[in-house]
Enzyme design. Structure first.
Site, PDB file in Angstrom:
ATOM      1  N   TYR A  75       0.826  -1.206   0.000  1.00  0.00           N
ATOM      2  CA  TYR A  75       0.000   0.000   0.000  1.00  0.00           C
ATOM      3  C   TYR A  75       0.862   1.258   0.000  1.00  0.00           C
ATOM      4  O   TYR A  75       0.593   2.202  -0.748  1.00  0.00           O
ATOM      5  CB  TYR A  75      -0.932  -0.012   1.218  1.00  0.00           C
ATOM      6  CG  TYR A  75      -1.754   1.243   1.365  1.00  0.00           C
ATOM      7  CD1 TYR A  75      -2.794   1.521   0.486  1.00  0.00           C
ATOM      8  CD2 TYR A  75      -1.491   2.147   2.391  1.00  0.00           C
ATOM      9  CE1 TYR A  75      -3.554   2.674   0.620  1.00  0.00           C
ATOM     10  CE2 TYR A  75      -2.245   3.306   2.532  1.00  0.00           C
ATOM     11  CZ  TYR A  75      -3.274   3.561   1.646  1.00  0.00           C
ATOM     12  OH  TYR A  75      -4.017   4.710   1.775  1.00  0.00           O
TER      13      TYR A  75
ATOM     14  N   SER B  31      -2.613  13.711   7.781  1.00  0.00           N
ATOM     15  CA  SER B  31      -3.627  13.404   6.776  1.00  0.00           C
ATOM     16  C   SER B  31      -5.020  13.357   7.392  1.00  0.00           C
ATOM     17  O   SER B  31      -5.195  12.968   8.548  1.00  0.00           O
ATOM     18  CB  SER B  31      -3.308  12.051   6.135  1.00  0.00           C
ATOM     19  OG  SER B  31      -4.371  11.603   5.316  1.00  0.00           O
TER      20      SER B  31
ATOM     21  N   TYR C 207      -9.255  16.744   2.274  1.00  0.00           N
ATOM     22  CA  TYR C 207      -9.892  16.482   0.988  1.00  0.00           C
ATOM     23  C   TYR C 207     -11.231  17.218   0.950  1.00  0.00           C
ATOM     24  O   TYR C 207     -11.813  17.525   1.998  1.00  0.00           O
ATOM     25  CB  TYR C 207     -10.170  14.986   0.808  1.00  0.00           C
ATOM     26  CG  TYR C 207      -8.960  14.096   0.799  1.00  0.00           C
ATOM     27  CD1 TYR C 207      -8.146  14.000  -0.326  1.00  0.00           C
ATOM     28  CD2 TYR C 207      -8.641  13.309   1.908  1.00  0.00           C
ATOM     29  CE1 TYR C 207      -7.042  13.162  -0.337  1.00  0.00           C
ATOM     30  CE2 TYR C 207      -7.541  12.466   1.898  1.00  0.00           C
ATOM     31  CZ  TYR C 207      -6.742  12.399   0.776  1.00  0.00           C
ATOM     32  OH  TYR C 207      -5.664  11.572   0.765  1.00  0.00           O
TER      33      TYR C 207
ATOM     34  N   ARG D 185      -4.989   0.723  -7.846  1.00  0.00           N
ATOM     35  CA  ARG D 185      -3.634   0.272  -7.535  1.00  0.00           C
ATOM     36  C   ARG D 185      -3.605  -1.251  -7.522  1.00  0.00           C
ATOM     37  O   ARG D 185      -4.132  -1.890  -6.603  1.00  0.00           O
ATOM     38  CB  ARG D 185      -3.187   0.858  -6.194  1.00  0.00           C
ATOM     39  CG  ARG D 185      -3.173   2.390  -6.247  1.00  0.00           C
ATOM     40  CD  ARG D 185      -3.270   3.055  -4.894  1.00  0.00           C
ATOM     41  NE  ARG D 185      -3.587   4.470  -5.070  1.00  0.00           N
ATOM     42  CZ  ARG D 185      -3.991   5.274  -4.084  1.00  0.00           C
ATOM     43  NH1 ARG D 185      -4.140   4.798  -2.859  1.00  0.00           N
ATOM     44  NH2 ARG D 185      -4.267   6.540  -4.336  1.00  0.00           N
TER      45      ARG D 185
ATOM     46  N   HIS E 288       0.746  12.900  -6.781  1.00  0.00           N
ATOM     47  CA  HIS E 288       0.291  12.007  -5.714  1.00  0.00           C
ATOM     48  C   HIS E 288       1.216  10.792  -5.588  1.00  0.00           C
ATOM     49  O   HIS E 288       0.781   9.673  -5.311  1.00  0.00           O
ATOM     50  CB  HIS E 288      -1.147  11.546  -5.974  1.00  0.00           C
ATOM     51  CG  HIS E 288      -1.959  11.394  -4.722  1.00  0.00           C
ATOM     52  ND1 HIS E 288      -2.828  12.359  -4.280  1.00  0.00           N
ATOM     53  CD2 HIS E 288      -2.037  10.391  -3.808  1.00  0.00           C
ATOM     54  CE1 HIS E 288      -3.420  11.951  -3.169  1.00  0.00           C
ATOM     55  NE2 HIS E 288      -2.943  10.766  -2.852  1.00  0.00           N
TER      56      HIS E 288
ATOM     57  N   ARG F  76       0.333   7.666  -7.566  1.00  0.00           N
ATOM     58  CA  ARG F  76      -0.738   6.817  -7.046  1.00  0.00           C
ATOM     59  C   ARG F  76      -2.101   7.149  -7.644  1.00  0.00           C
ATOM     60  O   ARG F  76      -3.091   6.496  -7.316  1.00  0.00           O
ATOM     61  CB  ARG F  76      -0.806   6.938  -5.524  1.00  0.00           C
ATOM     62  CG  ARG F  76       0.443   6.412  -4.839  1.00  0.00           C
ATOM     63  CD  ARG F  76       0.460   6.745  -3.356  1.00  0.00           C
ATOM     64  NE  ARG F  76      -0.582   6.111  -2.587  1.00  0.00           N
ATOM     65  CZ  ARG F  76      -0.551   4.853  -2.161  1.00  0.00           C
ATOM     66  NH1 ARG F  76       0.482   4.063  -2.460  1.00  0.00           N
ATOM     67  NH2 ARG F  76      -1.530   4.360  -1.434  1.00  0.00           N
TER      68      ARG F  76
END
Length: 383
Positions: free
Chosen positions: A24, A106, A129, A164, A278, A281
């Site tokens: 990940y 985050s 976000y 991904r 990013h 990603r």
């Protein structure tokens, strides 16, 4: 064997983390072309070596958004970073504070805002976000203000999550319910040190800021379902007016990769941008940060603060991005590898490696201050 480089910490992370978690943090979207470009394009940029200059007093400090800091770097926001070590964001934030650089938490961290704030004396940054639930988004902004966050990093390159493939292969995605849970449990048991330290003693270790929305549904599948359902693909430049009205501190847009978008950002009065794809990603096949940065810096570098991230694996890479026009560099995978490999000490060591490598690069390009790093540090023009 002790780690001597960020590459060594990546290897430590691979050996210490369950497969699904390492893939990940390490992987990118689709064929990972952009992920590879980020690293490879930086490596091809040649520094211009100069000699017989007095470099006995090298100053690595700089000022970003009104704060003096020891290095021209910050720890980038990383989703679920706290799963890489017990209460991982707290450990990383403490390492950043001790090193005199900003830490950015985050929205989808493992440790919530309040926990990180309680562990800090210096202000930190918060990443946001555009979330469908605007009421919850305003609550997050209020929490960031209450925590004394000194800057807001608003991510703009994730209206929808990228695909991904590594996450499907590892069982993190695409294997819902009991099957996926069993696959991840087996991988966790293969890393007993991680399972004991994070999986047992680190609990509750998931979904820190969004936990109130999920109640008892605190598994990884719930996390990714929330991500999928709550990112807002309708967001436009006009929506930034709402963010600006709610946040009176420095506002930084993360995920700008085109000069026209950078000009628009400058025209609406944001304080900074992060030139970023990013970390490879999101949209695979786009240019590396190193290729996109020069044109963007030339277009808006005199109107706002240009930062950059992507592919940074050494202090030499930091100098390269500064020479290409960035005023500061966000470290992403580099610090997470350090966290996974050695906790707070690992992050602190990564930052000390960056500083030491920067000193060598600056000494041998005859630069003694961050402000003196420019395109003349490079052998040839890049852009």
């Amino acid at each position: 064997m002790p780690a001597a480089s960020i590459a060594d910490y990546r290897d430590l992370a691979r050996r210490r983390l369950p497969r699904f978690l390492f893939e990940y943090i390490d992987g990118g979207s689709y064929a990972e072309t952009t992920l590879r470009r980020n690293v490879a394009d930086l490596e091809t940029i040649a520094l211009r070596q100069r000699v017989l200059a007095d470099v006995s007093a090298i100053d690595l400090s700089t000022e970003l958004f009104g704060h003096r800091q020891a290095l021209p770097v910050a720890l980038a926001p990383i989703g679920l970073a706290g799963m890489n070590a017990r209460r991982g964001e707290v450990q990383a934030a403490r390492a950043a504070e001790a090193a005199g650089v900003p830490f950015c938490l985050s929205t989808v961290s493992a440790c919530p805002l309040g926990e990180v704030a309680a562990a800090m004396r210096a202000p930190f940054w918060f990443q946001l976000y555009m979330i469908r639930d605007r009421g919850f988004m305003r609550e997050l902004l209020a929490g960031a203000r209450a925590a004394g966050c000194s800057a807001l990093v608003f991510t703009v390159d994730m209206p929808v999550p990228g695909s991904r493939y590594r996450d499907y292969r590892s069982g993190l995605a695409g294997a819902p319910g009991l099957v996926g849970g069993l696959r991840r449990a087996a991988q966790a048991m293969a890393r007993p040190r991680w399972a004991w330290d994070v999986g047992v003693h680190g609990r509750p270790h998931g979904l820190g800021n969004i936990a109130p929305l999920l109640g008892r549904n605190t598994g990884l599948e719930d996390f990714f379902a929330w991500m999928r359902d709550n990112f807002d693909p309708t967001v436009t430049w006009r929506d930034l007016e709402t963010i600006r009205a709610e946040w009176d501190g420095p506002l930084i847009l993360k995920g700008v990769l085109d000069a026209d978008d950078a000009r628009t950002a400058a025209s609406i009065g944001v304080d900074g941008i992060v030139v970023s794809n990013h970390g490879g990603r999101q949209l695979d096949g786009v240019p590396s940060t190193a290729r996109a940065l020069p044109a963007i810096a030339a277009a808006v570098g005199d109107r706002l603060t240009v930062l950059a991230d992507g592919g940074v694996r050494s202090g030499l890479d930091v100098v390269r991005l500064l020479a290409l026009g960035a005023k500061g560099v966000l470290l992403g995978r580099a610090w997470v590898y350090g966290l996974a490999g050695g906790g707070q000490r690992g992050v602190a060591h990564v930052l000390s490696l960056i500083a030491a490598e920067m000193r060598v690069a600056m000494a041998l390009t005859a630069r003694t201050s961050i402000a003196a790093i420019d395109r003349t540090c490079l052998v040839e023009d890049v852009g």
